[in-house]
Design an enzyme around this catalytic site. Structure first.
Site, PDB file in Angstrom:
ATOM      1  N   CYS A 186      25.400  31.094  37.396  1.00 58.09           N
ATOM      2  CA  CYS A 186      24.416  31.807  36.595  1.00 58.09           C
ATOM      3  C   CYS A 186      23.734  32.933  37.336  1.00 58.09           C
ATOM      4  O   CYS A 186      23.044  32.714  38.325  1.00 58.09           O
ATOM      5  CB  CYS A 186      23.386  30.815  36.117  1.00 58.09           C
ATOM      6  N   CYS A 327      35.233   2.424  29.471  1.00 61.01           N
ATOM      7  CA  CYS A 327      34.577   1.432  30.337  1.00 61.01           C
ATOM      8  C   CYS A 327      33.321   0.988  29.610  1.00 61.01           C
ATOM      9  O   CYS A 327      33.282   0.973  28.393  1.00 61.01           O
ATOM     10  CB  CYS A 327      34.282   2.028  31.713  1.00 61.01           C
TER      11      CYS A 327
END
Lengths: 370, 82
Positions: A186, A327
């Site tokens: 950025c 999971c």
């Protein structure tokens, strides 16, 4: 040998027995490449020039912008629009006419990086983007050259001496090139103007220490600096066994962020998976939790391969149909999906968003949860 | 749940959580991966960062590294600015 004028110029170095004439000559005979002449590059260049490093290469493709002047202390207001590398060298040459400068007003890229870096003893990473940072690492690792890493973010910075005498590399800290989704590259992020001054002077210090043999180089550590708390943390890091392989793979990768959305693992919401299964689609359900978790609850038809044994079982995972990895909450499975993508080249991977916990909440409320 | 563990945040992890330190309660025998899973549940944006160096007591740590309440964990993402 040193000239009479140099005895005067470097008097304060010569008065330090730890540097002396010998150390000053080492600086004079050394060559350093500074990649990036921005916030970090300015202090690095100023101090290396003042210290009398014999040859300094300056690489920067940009021109001076007025918004640079808040922290890029080499440039003046009337230089806005001028190429940075050239403007920097003009100032630096006035600071120390004894130094030889190589000016590269171009981008440091895969096709020129090696040729440029080859001739220098040490490289200093003062860039402002991940692509060039990984390139500097990979070129220096394959050339067996140390480099001094510095990077800044808002009020904090990182410094390390990398690839120094078998020490860790940048890829030992951060193995993969992050994509835009993870860490935005950025330019809009603010930065306290003095921060690159602090981090850059640390980088210059490490260069001078390495060239003269002073003290202990900041190798095997990553220094974290937080100006707000004025706190400093040294994190001990080791070289990965595959540091060179990673660097070589990086050089042939073309520096695209890893795992483009095109064929890397994608997220799948529980309801979407439920819909596709209900529609009769043949989907391989891969449960990567541990056996006791699997025994509490699992998706119907799922195959259990716990995280720890995934590396030896990669071949059990089909490549000809969608694979949904799950999971408990979707974290372990995300790591497994990324691993299967990078290590086994699988391009048919989905990660169940929120894991079986989200599935139980959104699709199968009667499922036992834990 | 036991005494909370101290987690120091840097870079984008600090931006995401809005904090520089978090006190995170952890079950006994927790590992780095358990801590990360908890944090990622609280701050889903953290889950998108694969390139995250985790240090425990100033040492590079693996997901399997065990944690005790007196440990200090640091989450260190790469930063690109220069």
């Amino acid at each position: 040998m040193l000239l009479p004028a140099e005895y005067k110029r470097y008097q304060k170095h010569l008065n330090l027995p730890e540097v002396g004439v010998e150390g000053q000559l080492k600086l004079k005979n050394a060559s350093v490449l500074v990649v990036g002449a921005g916030g970090l590059g300015c202090p690095v260049l100023l101090y290396l020039t003042a210290a009398g490093v014999g040859t300094i290469g300056v690489v920067d493709p940009d021109v001076v912008d007025i918004s640079n002047l808040q922290r890029q202390v080499l440039y003046t207001t009337n230089e806005v629009g001028k190429p940075k590398a050239k403007a920097a060298v003009a100032h630096l040459q006035k600071l120390n006419p004894e130094v030889t400068f190589d000016t590269y007003s171009l981008a440091f890229e895969s096709d020129n990086a090696r040729a440029i870096a080859e001739g220098y003893d040490i490289v200093v990473d003062c860039t402002d983007n991940f692509k060039t940072r990984y390139l500097i690492n990979d070129v220096c690792v394959t050339l067996g050259k140390p480099f001094v890493y510095g990077a800044i973010h808002r009020f904090e910075g990182q410094v390390a001496v990398l690839n120094h005498q078998g020490g860790p590399t940048y890829r030992c800290l951060f193995p993969e090139f992050p994509n835009e989704m993870e860490i935005p590259n950025c330019n809009d992020t603010g930065v306290l103007g003095v921060l690159p001054g602090v981090i850059g002077t640390y980088q210059a210090t490490e260069v001078i220490k390495m060239l003269t043999g002073l003290g202990e180089p900041l190798s095997n550590h990553l220094l974290m600096v937080d100006l707000l708390a004025m706190s400093f943390q040294k994190i001990r890091v080791k070289r990965r066994a595959d540091a060179e392989t990673l660097a070589q793979a990086g050089l042939s990768s073309g520096y695209k962020p890893a795992k483009s959305a095109a064929n890397g693992p994608q997220k799948i919401a529980p309801q979407e998976l439920a819909n596709r299964l209900a529609a009769g689609e043949d989907i391989f359900l891969l449960d990567v939790r541990e056996r006791p978790e699997f025994d509490i609850c699992h998706l119907e038809g799922a195959v259990l391969i716990p995280v720890g044994i995934i590396p030896n079982n990669g071949k059990r995972i089909p490549t000809d149909k969608p694979v949904v990895v799950y999971c408990h909450h979707g974290i372990r499975s995300a790591n497994v999906a990324n691993y299967l993508h990078t290590q086994f080249g699988l391009t048919n991977l989905y990660n169940l968003d929120g894991g079986i916990h989200a599935w139980a909440r959104e699709v199968e409320p009667e499922m036992e949860v834990y | 749940m036991n005494t909370p563990i101290t987690v120091l945040l840097f870079g984008i992890t600090r931006d995401i959580t809005g904090q520089s330190t978090i006190q995170q309660p952890l079950p006994t025998q927790a590992r780095v991966s358990d801590l990360m899973e908890q944090l990622q549940n609280q701050y889903p944006r953290l889950g998108e960062i694969r390139a995250l160096l985790v240090a425990v007591n100033g040492e590079y740590a693996d997901p399997d590294t065990p944690l005790t309440p007196t440990d200090e964990v640091a989450l260190i993402p790469p930063v690109s600015g220069g």
